[in-house]
Write an enzyme that holds these catalytic residues in place. Structure first.
Site, mmCIF file in Angstrom:
data_model
loop_
_atom_site.group_PDB
_atom_site.id
_atom_site.type_symbol
_atom_site.label_atom_id
_atom_site.label_comp_id
_atom_site.label_asym_id
_atom_site.label_seq_id
_atom_site.Cartn_x
_atom_site.Cartn_y
_atom_site.Cartn_z
ATOM 1 N N HIS A 99 0.840 -1.227 -0.114
ATOM 2 C CA HIS A 99 -0.133 -0.050 -0.038
ATOM 3 C C HIS A 99 0.876 1.327 0.027
ATOM 4 O O HIS A 99 0.411 2.182 -0.430
ATOM 5 C CB HIS A 99 -0.982 0.321 1.015
ATOM 6 C CG HIS A 99 -2.123 -1.069 0.891
ATOM 7 N ND1 HIS A 99 -2.294 -2.234 1.008
ATOM 8 C CD2 HIS A 99 -3.479 -0.687 0.238
ATOM 9 C CE1 HIS A 99 -3.273 -2.846 0.729
ATOM 10 N NE2 HIS A 99 -3.903 -2.234 -0.041
ATOM 11 N N ASP A 157 -4.189 -8.845 -4.873
ATOM 12 C CA ASP A 157 -4.279 -10.093 -4.131
ATOM 13 C C ASP A 157 -4.289 -11.037 -4.947
ATOM 14 O O ASP A 157 -3.728 -12.347 -4.584
ATOM 15 C CB ASP A 157 -5.685 -9.738 -3.318
ATOM 16 C CG ASP A 157 -5.211 -9.130 -2.151
ATOM 17 O OD1 ASP A 157 -4.324 -9.203 -1.347
ATOM 18 O OD2 ASP A 157 -6.173 -8.014 -1.829
ATOM 19 N N GLU A 189 -10.409 -12.034 -6.438
ATOM 20 C CA GLU A 189 -9.100 -11.829 -5.934
ATOM 21 C C GLU A 189 -8.576 -12.983 -5.001
ATOM 22 O O GLU A 189 -7.456 -13.016 -4.550
ATOM 23 C CB GLU A 189 -8.765 -10.540 -4.965
ATOM 24 C CG GLU A 189 -10.040 -10.339 -4.171
ATOM 25 C CD GLU A 189 -9.860 -8.747 -3.334
ATOM 26 O OE1 GLU A 189 -8.932 -8.111 -3.712
ATOM 27 O OE2 GLU A 189 -10.705 -8.291 -2.569
ATOM 28 N N CYS A 245 -8.905 -3.823 -11.439
ATOM 29 C CA CYS A 245 -8.766 -2.765 -10.531
ATOM 30 C C CYS A 245 -7.337 -2.979 -9.774
ATOM 31 O O CYS A 245 -7.037 -1.953 -9.051
ATOM 32 C CB CYS A 245 -9.752 -2.374 -9.572
ATOM 33 S SG CYS A 245 -10.013 -3.481 -8.340
HETATM 34 C C1 PEP Z 1 -6.323 -5.730 -5.312
HETATM 35 O O1 PEP Z 1 -6.222 -6.619 -4.551
HETATM 36 O O2 PEP Z 1 -6.058 -6.004 -6.490
HETATM 37 C C2 PEP Z 1 -6.986 -4.570 -5.064
HETATM 38 C C3 PEP Z 1 -7.348 -3.632 -5.996
HETATM 39 O O3 PEP Z 1 -7.369 -4.323 -3.682
HETATM 40 P P1 PEP Z 1 -6.334 -3.724 -2.769
HETATM 41 O O4 PEP Z 1 -5.094 -3.399 -3.453
HETATM 42 O O5 PEP Z 1 -7.008 -2.669 -2.189
HETATM 43 O O6 PEP Z 1 -6.082 -5.041 -1.699
HETATM 44 MG MG MG Z 2 -7.420 -6.731 -2.691
#
Ligand code: PEP
Ligand code: MG
Length: 591
Positions: free
Chosen positions: A192, A458, A434, A505
């Site tokens: 993140h 994920d 995911e 995404c």
């Molecule tokens: C993902 O896992 O690709 C996603 C978009 O969610 P996050 O990165 O917030 O876990």
């Molecule tokens: Mg995710």
């Protein structure tokens, strides 16, 4: 030649030239182990006391600066002050200086080890974890002992922030105005920290092994967050070269920004929707300015983190309503609370989990905290009265889980009906794909929802068993692994057979090498950080959809990642060679 070169993983592209500024030496500095002459003992004890006093004064000062709505920070700083002033710790270290005739650092280190052992034997998990606070205070005292001052950079000075790690909570708290780059020792490609750095348009490197010790505080640095390294004290020719590259990087960005309001149309006429991933309502103006066509992922969990009490339904409704009204007529897709793993609310910090990424996160947490889940659903349903809104569930791994979440959604609707509160009745509901089990079950899942959104960050992590935040396995995190491609194909086919659309995404959607593959897999939309939208649109415009279809046909017949990477690399280089210098390369292709 620069004095030193350190390699890392570029997670947010760009070039930064500036002074190194350590956020703290926490986790970096080993204690200095030296004996001292007998006559130095008193001076050494005084040095120890002075360091504790300095830190206590710093903590007092920091506490006085905490804004009113960050009560939990005041509490943490108060507990750190108590530790700092605890005579037992100081006395124990001072006694060691006197009896063993050793430097204060070593004495303090020994006292810390002793206390840590006592904590290890405590049954209560919460109290056991509080040793972290003792470590934080001792690290600070250690830093003062080795002569490191609490360096305040000059006002207006641009700094490159170096840290052992920057948690999502830290990143939110940092005053970003003066920071021109992040460099951390921990973290992987999909951490993140990277997502937040990209969101702020700040070049960032993570997983820089050896950051400790090799980079002096205040040293001049060049961060090359395109190729993934850090130059310490560059020479004049390197400085000139990187100043020039930084200018060209800027020019490229200006060029793509000029075109960002136009649709992302392939050379043979396919228009791809490019949406935005945001963390809070303030993203709206940035999305518009960058040519975004809606929000594909609103990471709502950030509104629940860094606060001592949970938001009320009204607070959530007001936040979501503002986002929806700012973006109307574009659609905003709210992902329900995806806390857990590295995104922890205060309420979760006390609960120990051996494997948090496999633990109580995402939908699992919500299904165990239904009142909170329903509160958020009601807020989203109500916000749907003010514009186009969709809702999706993260981390779904079974049909039962989806059924359960849908039941709670029906309850939320019923409650709003009973209370006579207006809400959007026709709100599309989707699931995030995911977890590998969701891929395998994508057919039955597709029959129950209005859309899919593939969270590749994920999905790659769980499919390949690679921790997305661990730098030691970052090179194994391969988004074009044949198992990933086949999973994507299976998911898209299942969705299209059921007549629903698929968005991607995860960060794959923001990778110039993965974009033609996603086009060829026939996904319907890409959702990326707002600042990345102009670049993603620019990349799409260089490909023909039909060529991408053919590329994917060939890739799906290949079972080796290395071969797939080579094929994709050749495909992309043949179409946009000169621009790739300004995008993030993926492993195996960067040279
Ligand atoms: C993902 O896992 O690709 C996603 C978009 O969610 P996050 O990165 O917030 O876990
Ligand atoms: Mg995710």
């Amino acid at each position: 030649m620069a004095k030193d070169i350190l390699h890392g993983i570029a997670v947010s592209p760009g070039i930064a030239i500036g002074k190194a500024h350590f956020m703290s030496r926490q986790g970096f500095v080993p204690a200095m182990r030296q004996y001292i002459a007998g006559e130095r003992v008193d001076a050494e004890v005084n040095r120890l006391l002075a360091a504790f006093q300095t830190v206590a004064a710093e903590l007092e000062h920091a506490r006085s600066l905490v804004p009113d709505d960050f009560a939990e920070h005041t509490a943490v700083l108060t507990s750190h002050l108590m530790i700092c002033r605890d005579p037992k710790l100081i006395k124990s270290a001072a006694a060691r200086i006197k009896t063993q005739k050793i430097r204060a650092e070593w004495a303090l280190d020994q006292s810390l080890s002793e206390i840590s052992k006592t904590f290890e034997s405590i049954d209560d998990e919460y109290i056991r974890e509080r040793i972290q606070d003792v470590h934080m205070v001792v690290d600070r005292v250690m830093a003062r002992l080795i002569g490191e001052k609490a360096r305040e950079s000059e006002p207006g000075e641009k700094i490159i922030l170096l840290a052992h790690d920057i948690s999502p909570a830290d990143a939110i708290e940092l005053s970003l105005a003066r920071i021109i780059s992040f460099v951390t020792q921990e973290g992987g490609k999909a951490s993140h920290t990277g997502i937040l750095a990209r969101g702020q348009h700040i070049p960032a490197l993570v997983g820089v092994i050896g950051l400790d010790g090799r980079v002096p505080d205040g040293a001049l640095l060049v961060v090359d967050a395109i190729k993934g390294f850090l130059l310490v004290e560059p020479d004049e020719s390197e400085l000139n070269m990187y100043t020039d590259l930084a200018v060209r990087f800027e020019q490229y960005h200006q060029e793509i920004r000029r075109q960002c309001m136009l649709p992302a149309c392939t050379t043979d006429g396919l228009i791809m929707n490019v949406l935005a991933n945001i963390e809070d309502e303030t993203g709206a103006s940035v999305i518009r300015g960058n040519g975004g066509e809606g929000v594909g992922l609103y990471r709502t969990e950030y509104g629940f983190m860094n606060r001592s009490s949970l938001p009320s339904e009204e607070e959530l409704y007001q936040e979501y309503k503002r986002a929806v009204m700012d973006l109307t007529p574009q659609e905003v897709t709210f992902r329900t609370l995806d806390v857990g793993a590295e995104k922890l609310m205060e309420q979760q910090k006390e609960q120990y989990e051996a494997n948090p990424a496999l633990g109580l996160r995402g939908i699992r947490y919500c299904l165990q905290h239904q009142a909170l889940f329903k509160r958020q659903m009601r807020a989203i349903l109500r916000a749907g009265m003010h514009g186009a809104v969709a809702l999706m569930f993260p981390m779904i791994s079974s049909v039962e889980e989806l059924d359960h979440a849908l039941d709670i959604l029906s309850d939320a609707r019923r409650e709003l009906d009973d209370a006579g509160i207006a809400y959007a009745r026709e709100l599309p509901v989707g699931v995030m794909i995911e977890v590998p089990s969701a891929v395998i079950l994508s057919k039955p899942l597709a029959d129950k929802v209005d859309f899919f959104s593939i969270g590749t960050n994920d999905l790659v992590q769980y499919l390949l068993g690679i921790d997305r935040t661990n730098p030691h396995v970052a090179s194994l995190y391969q988004p074009l692994h044949p198992a990933v491609l086949r999973s994507l194909k299976h998911t898209v086919d299942a969705a299209h057979q059921a007549g629903i659309e698929v968005c991607v995404c995860g960060e794959m959607a923001n990778d110039p090498y993965c974009i033609p593959v996603l086009l060829g897999l026939q996904v319907d939309a890409l959702s990326v950080p707002p600042e990345a939208i102009p670049g993603v649109k620019d990349v799409i415009r260089h490909f023909a959809f039909n060529d991408c279809l053919e590329l994917v046909r060939q890739l799906l017949r290949t079972s080796r990642t290395s071969r797939i990477n080579r094929m994709v690399c050749e495909f992309v280089y043949a179409r946009i060679p000169e621009k790739l210098a300004f995008h993030l390369p993926f492993d195996g292709v960067s040279d």
